[in-house]
Design a protein around this motif. Structure first.
Motif, PDB file in Angstrom:
ATOM      1  N   ALA A  58       0.817  -0.952  -0.102  1.00  0.00           N
ATOM      2  CA  ALA A  58       0.029  -0.019  -0.167  1.00  0.00           C
ATOM      3  C   ALA A  58       0.758   1.142  -0.128  1.00  0.00           C
ATOM      4  O   ALA A  58       2.055   1.416   0.738  1.00  0.00           O
ATOM      5  N   ARG A  59       0.297   2.085  -0.672  1.00  0.00           N
ATOM      6  CA  ARG A  59       1.159   3.693  -0.753  1.00  0.00           C
ATOM      7  C   ARG A  59       0.412   4.671  -0.145  1.00  0.00           C
ATOM      8  O   ARG A  59       1.294   5.605   0.420  1.00  0.00           O
ATOM      9  N   LEU A  60      -0.844   4.458   0.258  1.00  0.00           N
ATOM     10  CA  LEU A  60      -1.517   5.495   0.970  1.00  0.00           C
ATOM     11  C   LEU A  60      -2.683   4.820   1.957  1.00  0.00           C
ATOM     12  O   LEU A  60      -3.055   3.864   1.726  1.00  0.00           O
ATOM     13  N   LEU A  61      -2.650   5.319   3.069  1.00  0.00           N
ATOM     14  CA  LEU A  61      -3.616   4.810   4.031  1.00  0.00           C
ATOM     15  C   LEU A  61      -4.495   5.826   4.504  1.00  0.00           C
ATOM     16  O   LEU A  61      -3.877   7.028   5.152  1.00  0.00           O
ATOM     17  N   VAL A  62      -5.885   5.676   4.371  1.00  0.00           N
ATOM     18  CA  VAL A  62      -6.719   6.642   4.912  1.00  0.00           C
ATOM     19  C   VAL A  62      -7.519   5.808   6.078  1.00  0.00           C
ATOM     20  O   VAL A  62      -8.008   5.027   5.794  1.00  0.00           O
ATOM     21  N   ALA A  63      -7.586   6.798   7.079  1.00  0.00           N
ATOM     22  CA  ALA A  63      -8.172   6.265   8.367  1.00  0.00           C
ATOM     23  C   ALA A  63      -9.111   7.326   8.981  1.00  0.00           C
ATOM     24  O   ALA A  63      -8.848   8.633   8.797  1.00  0.00           O
ATOM     25  N   THR A  64     -10.068   6.922   9.813  1.00  0.00           N
ATOM     26  CA  THR A  64     -10.919   7.757  10.674  1.00  0.00           C
ATOM     27  C   THR A  64     -10.131   8.516  11.739  1.00  0.00           C
ATOM     28  O   THR A  64      -9.173   7.737  12.156  1.00  0.00           O
ATOM     29  N   PRO A  65     -10.602   9.647  12.370  1.00  0.00           N
ATOM     30  CA  PRO A  65      -9.755  10.379  13.214  1.00  0.00           C
ATOM     31  C   PRO A  65      -9.260   9.649  14.104  1.00  0.00           C
ATOM     32  O   PRO A  65      -8.359   9.448  14.928  1.00  0.00           O
ATOM     33  N   GLY A  66     -10.087   8.557  14.924  1.00  0.00           N
ATOM     34  CA  GLY A  66      -9.879   7.660  16.068  1.00  0.00           C
ATOM     35  C   GLY A  66      -9.047   6.568  15.877  1.00  0.00           C
ATOM     36  O   GLY A  66      -8.446   6.123  16.691  1.00  0.00           O
TER      37      GLY A  66
ATOM     38  N   LEU B 119       4.625   2.837   2.348  1.00  0.00           N
ATOM     39  CA  LEU B 119       3.574   3.689   2.655  1.00  0.00           C
ATOM     40  C   LEU B 119       3.950   5.068   2.558  1.00  0.00           C
ATOM     41  O   LEU B 119       5.105   5.444   3.427  1.00  0.00           O
ATOM     42  N   SER B 120       3.757   5.895   1.941  1.00  0.00           N
ATOM     43  CA  SER B 120       3.908   7.492   1.712  1.00  0.00           C
ATOM     44  C   SER B 120       3.479   8.362   2.481  1.00  0.00           C
ATOM     45  O   SER B 120       3.803   9.381   2.872  1.00  0.00           O
ATOM     46  N   ALA B 121       2.068   8.027   3.077  1.00  0.00           N
ATOM     47  CA  ALA B 121       1.095   9.080   3.828  1.00  0.00           C
ATOM     48  C   ALA B 121       0.216   8.323   4.306  1.00  0.00           C
ATOM     49  O   ALA B 121      -0.438   7.439   3.895  1.00  0.00           O
ATOM     50  N   ILE B 122      -0.205   8.717   5.543  1.00  0.00           N
ATOM     51  CA  ILE B 122      -1.584   8.480   6.244  1.00  0.00           C
ATOM     52  C   ILE B 122      -2.382   9.544   6.486  1.00  0.00           C
ATOM     53  O   ILE B 122      -1.889  10.597   7.047  1.00  0.00           O
ATOM     54  N   ILE B 123      -3.351   9.416   5.963  1.00  0.00           N
ATOM     55  CA  ILE B 123      -4.309  10.771   5.848  1.00  0.00           C
ATOM     56  C   ILE B 123      -5.583  10.350   6.903  1.00  0.00           C
ATOM     57  O   ILE B 123      -6.064   9.381   6.751  1.00  0.00           O
ATOM     58  N   SER B 124      -5.961  11.313   7.656  1.00  0.00           N
ATOM     59  CA  SER B 124      -7.184  11.278   8.379  1.00  0.00           C
ATOM     60  C   SER B 124      -8.261  11.802   7.886  1.00  0.00           C
ATOM     61  O   SER B 124      -8.171  12.886   7.159  1.00  0.00           O
ATOM     62  N   SER B 125      -9.615  11.140   7.789  1.00  0.00           N
ATOM     63  CA  SER B 125     -10.656  11.416   6.987  1.00  0.00           C
ATOM     64  C   SER B 125     -11.078  12.872   7.408  1.00  0.00           C
ATOM     65  O   SER B 125     -12.193  13.276   6.900  1.00  0.00           O
ATOM     66  N   ALA B 126     -10.830  13.365   8.705  1.00  0.00           N
ATOM     67  CA  ALA B 126     -11.128  14.610   9.095  1.00  0.00           C
ATOM     68  C   ALA B 126     -10.049  15.720   8.971  1.00  0.00           C
ATOM     69  O   ALA B 126     -10.354  16.913   9.385  1.00  0.00           O
ATOM     70  N   GLY B 127      -9.012  15.485   8.388  1.00  0.00           N
ATOM     71  CA  GLY B 127      -7.833  16.351   8.097  1.00  0.00           C
ATOM     72  C   GLY B 127      -8.058  17.063   6.969  1.00  0.00           C
ATOM     73  O   GLY B 127      -8.535  17.015   5.961  1.00  0.00           O
TER      74      GLY B 127
END
Length: 195
Positions: A45-53, A68-76
């Motif tokens: 995986a190159r990107l991980l999208v996660a919920t804030p919690g 993995l290049s980035a982890i993005i919060s869905s509220a960010g």
């Protein structure tokens, strides 16, 4: 890779993956970060999208997983930038045999293993559902109470085949959780209803 609690953003990211010609890797939100790291490494995986919690607990994976290049919060702000500041894209041309979903087993006999599902697999399962279980049309409203990452349910695939656009997710904790389904006149859905 999607590591998200039930929320509307799960569907946004899932369908965005498919529109971009990517293979979605939904992951159980209850997994330990070490288990998520194994899946991220195995799937490359190159990107991980996660919920804030979940995003804060998964943040160390950005350094620990080489692909993995980035982890993005869905509220960010990074998630908002994907939606608001990026140029609109047309869905890429795809093939029925293209990978759509990389579903990981529970790992009861060892480490979780990825099972590839193609777009044809998802479409066929949707058609089988209509033939054997239920008749749906564009007037139906979907109450999705099962965890979004679970492949056996395939509610997003089934309902899009009939042009459904109304969704109710009773377990949503996202920033949009204050929205209520129009089919229930502003209250929470307790069962699927016709509009």
């Amino acid at each position: 890779m999607l590591c998200m609690e039930n929320c509307a953003e799960f569907l946004e990211v899932l369908f965005a993956c498919w529109a971009a010609g990517l293979c979605a890797v939904p992951v159980n939100a209850r997994l330990h970060p070490d288990e998520v790291a194994h899946i991220a490494r195995d799937s490359r995986a190159r990107l991980l999208v996660a919920t804030p919690g979940l995003a804060a607990g998964l943040a160390p994976l950005e350094e620990a997983v080489e692909t993995l290049s980035a982890i993005i919060s869905s509220a960010g702000d990074d998630y908002a930038a994907l939606l608001e500041r990026s140029a609109p894209l047309w869905p890429v041309e795809g093939s029925p045999t293209d990978r759509a979903w990389l579903f990981y087993t529970s790992g009861t006999t060892g480490k979780p293993k990825g099972a590839v599902l193609t777009h044809r697999n998802l479409l066929f399962m949707s058609h089988c559902y209509y033939a054997d279980i239920d008749a749906l049309d564009e007037r139906d409203t979907c109450l999705h109470a099962v965890r979004c990452h679970m492949a056996p349910d395939f509610t997003p695939c089934r309902t899009c085949c009939v042009g459904r656009i109304r969704w109710c997710s009773p377990i949503s904790r996202s920033r949009r959780s204050s929205r209520r389904c129009a089919a229930t006149k502003g209250s929470r859905c307790s069962r699927p209803r016709r509009c």
